[in-house]
Write a protein that holds these residues in place. Structure first.
Motif, PDB file in Angstrom:
ATOM      1  N   GLN A  33      -4.715  -0.834  -0.879  1.00 19.47           N
ATOM      2  CA  GLN A  33      -5.035  -1.676   0.272  1.00 19.47           C
ATOM      3  C   GLN A  33      -6.111  -2.695  -0.092  1.00 19.47           C
ATOM      4  O   GLN A  33      -6.030  -3.861   0.304  1.00 19.47           O
ATOM      5  CB  GLN A  33      -5.490  -0.811   1.440  1.00 19.47           C
ATOM      6  CG  GLN A  33      -5.622  -1.567   2.734  1.00 19.47           C
ATOM      7  CD  GLN A  33      -5.916  -0.652   3.903  1.00 19.47           C
ATOM      8  OE1 GLN A  33      -6.152   0.538   3.757  1.00 19.47           O
ATOM      9  NE2 GLN A  33      -5.904  -1.214   5.088  1.00 19.47           N
TER      10      GLN A  33
ATOM     11  N   MET B  63      -2.552   7.072   7.145  1.00 20.44           N
ATOM     12  CA  MET B  63      -3.064   5.777   6.733  1.00 20.44           C
ATOM     13  C   MET B  63      -2.169   4.648   7.243  1.00 20.44           C
ATOM     14  O   MET B  63      -2.664   3.577   7.597  1.00 20.44           O
ATOM     15  CB  MET B  63      -3.196   5.718   5.208  1.00 20.44           C
ATOM     16  CG  MET B  63      -4.159   6.759   4.653  1.00 20.44           C
ATOM     17  SD  MET B  63      -5.815   6.608   5.320  1.00 20.44           S
ATOM     18  CE  MET B  63      -6.550   5.579   4.098  1.00 20.44           C
ATOM     19  N   GLY B  64      -0.873   4.871   7.294  1.00 17.92           N
ATOM     20  CA  GLY B  64       0.046   3.852   7.814  1.00 17.92           C
ATOM     21  C   GLY B  64      -0.174   3.583   9.291  1.00 17.92           C
ATOM     22  O   GLY B  64      -0.211   2.435   9.723  1.00 17.92           O
TER      23      GLY B  64
ATOM     24  N   THR C 168       0.822  -1.215   0.000  1.00 14.03           N
ATOM     25  CA  THR C 168       0.000   0.000   0.000  1.00 14.03           C
ATOM     26  C   THR C 168       0.855   1.264   0.000  1.00 14.03           C
ATOM     27  O   THR C 168       0.507   2.240  -0.646  1.00 14.03           O
ATOM     28  CB  THR C 168      -0.948   0.014   1.204  1.00 14.03           C
ATOM     29  OG1 THR C 168      -0.188  -0.165   2.398  1.00 14.03           O
ATOM     30  CG2 THR C 168      -1.991  -1.054   1.110  1.00 14.03           C
ATOM     31  N   ALA C 169       1.972   1.242   0.704  1.00 16.99           N
ATOM     32  CA  ALA C 169       2.796   2.446   0.823  1.00 16.99           C
ATOM     33  C   ALA C 169       3.560   2.764  -0.457  1.00 16.99           C
ATOM     34  O   ALA C 169       3.719   3.934  -0.813  1.00 16.99           O
ATOM     35  CB  ALA C 169       3.756   2.309   1.997  1.00 16.99           C
TER      36      ALA C 169
ATOM     37  N   ALA D 147      -3.423  10.813  -2.839  1.00 17.67           N
ATOM     38  CA  ALA D 147      -2.661   9.818  -2.077  1.00 17.67           C
ATOM     39  C   ALA D 147      -3.588   8.939  -1.248  1.00 17.67           C
ATOM     40  O   ALA D 147      -3.368   7.720  -1.147  1.00 17.67           O
ATOM     41  CB  ALA D 147      -1.640  10.518  -1.178  1.00 17.67           C
ATOM     42  N   THR D 148      -4.627   9.508  -0.684  1.00 21.40           N
ATOM     43  CA  THR D 148      -5.578   8.722   0.110  1.00 21.40           C
ATOM     44  C   THR D 148      -6.338   7.728  -0.766  1.00 21.40           C
ATOM     45  O   THR D 148      -6.508   6.561  -0.391  1.00 21.40           O
ATOM     46  CB  THR D 148      -6.561   9.648   0.847  1.00 21.40           C
ATOM     47  OG1 THR D 148      -5.817  10.535   1.690  1.00 21.40           O
ATOM     48  CG2 THR D 148      -7.540   8.867   1.681  1.00 21.40           C
TER      49      THR D 148
ATOM     50  N   TRP E  24      -3.982   4.968  -1.743  1.00 20.25           N
ATOM     51  CA  TRP E  24      -3.759   4.080  -0.595  1.00 20.25           C
ATOM     52  C   TRP E  24      -4.926   3.101  -0.450  1.00 20.25           C
ATOM     53  O   TRP E  24      -4.725   1.899  -0.280  1.00 20.25           O
ATOM     54  CB  TRP E  24      -3.592   4.895   0.686  1.00 20.25           C
ATOM     55  CG  TRP E  24      -3.360   4.030   1.893  1.00 20.25           C
ATOM     56  CD1 TRP E  24      -4.288   3.308   2.589  1.00 20.25           C
ATOM     57  CD2 TRP E  24      -2.108   3.766   2.525  1.00 20.25           C
ATOM     58  NE1 TRP E  24      -3.693   2.624   3.616  1.00 20.25           N
ATOM     59  CE2 TRP E  24      -2.359   2.891   3.599  1.00 20.25           C
ATOM     60  CE3 TRP E  24      -0.806   4.205   2.309  1.00 20.25           C
ATOM     61  CZ2 TRP E  24      -1.354   2.440   4.443  1.00 20.25           C
ATOM     62  CZ3 TRP E  24       0.188   3.746   3.148  1.00 20.25           C
ATOM     63  CH2 TRP E  24      -0.087   2.875   4.212  1.00 20.25           C
TER      64      TRP E  24
ATOM     65  N   THR F  38       1.391   4.475  -3.090  1.00 18.60           N
ATOM     66  CA  THR F  38       1.026   5.796  -2.581  1.00 18.60           C
ATOM     67  C   THR F  38       2.210   6.756  -2.670  1.00 18.60           C
ATOM     68  O   THR F  38       2.049   7.919  -3.045  1.00 18.60           O
ATOM     69  CB  THR F  38       0.525   5.696  -1.132  1.00 18.60           C
ATOM     70  OG1 THR F  38      -0.527   4.731  -1.082  1.00 18.60           O
ATOM     71  CG2 THR F  38       0.002   7.017  -0.635  1.00 18.60           C
TER      72      THR F  38
ATOM     73  N   ILE G  44       0.238   9.284   3.830  1.00 18.93           N
ATOM     74  CA  ILE G  44       0.969   8.044   4.123  1.00 18.93           C
ATOM     75  C   ILE G  44       1.102   7.846   5.628  1.00 18.93           C
ATOM     76  O   ILE G  44       0.910   6.740   6.141  1.00 18.93           O
ATOM     77  CB  ILE G  44       2.344   8.049   3.432  1.00 18.93           C
ATOM     78  CG1 ILE G  44       2.162   7.933   1.919  1.00 18.93           C
ATOM     79  CG2 ILE G  44       3.227   6.927   3.950  1.00 18.93           C
ATOM     80  CD1 ILE G  44       3.434   8.152   1.120  1.00 18.93           C
TER      81      ILE G  44
END
Length: 145
Positions: free
Chosen positions: A116, A50-51, A12-13, A108-109, A112, A16, A47
């Motif tokens: 995910q 969400m991380g 996922t990262a 970015a969201t 992500w 992103t 990041i």
């Protein structure tokens, strides 16, 4: 962090971060240096939030599974409140371009969340523990008539 969790975070990262680099390049070309800084701040914030959220949810799923859904809802509300506080603190800033920040944060969201969902769909996650299935079956004795 177990390897499955680390793999999920990596899957996922990385996309992103790639989207963030692209957003920085586009914002830098369109809005100059302040646009690039705004896009970088937006991508890094996405990041980071969400991380941390993924880590907290994975920890909750392992240690307190009965609170998983409630923790997920609380986590998303907390993320939105923290983002609101960040935006309120920097609403009149001249450090970066707020439009580039906002676009980068949203992009970015979304990247992500899509990454995910893809990582979860590709993961080989057992919904039944194969080891417990073998030990819980009673052995048959006598005739089966």
């Amino acid at each position: 962090m177990p390897s499955n969790d680390a793999r999920n975070l990596l899957q996922t990262a990385v996309p992103t971060a790639a989207a963030g680099v692209l957003a920085v390049a586009v914002s830098g070309a369109v809005a100059g240096g302040k646009g690039a800084i705004g896009a970088a701040v937006g991508a890094l914030l996405a990041i980071l939030f969400m991380g941390i959220g993924l880590y907290v949810l994975q920890w909750t799923a392992k240690t307190l599974p009965q609170l998983f859904q409630a923790m997920g809802l609380m986590l998303y509300v907390a993320q939105l409140l923290l983002l609101l506080i960040f935006v309120a603190l920097f609403k009149d800033t001249s450090l970066f371009n707020p439009k580039a920040f906002a676009v980068s944060l949203v992009v970015a969201t979304v990247v992500w969340m899509a990454a995910q969902a893809r990582a979860h769909m590709k993961a080989k996650i057992f919904y039944v523990d194969p080891a417990s299935e073998k030990s819980e079956k009673p052995e048959k004795t006598g005739s089966s008539s």
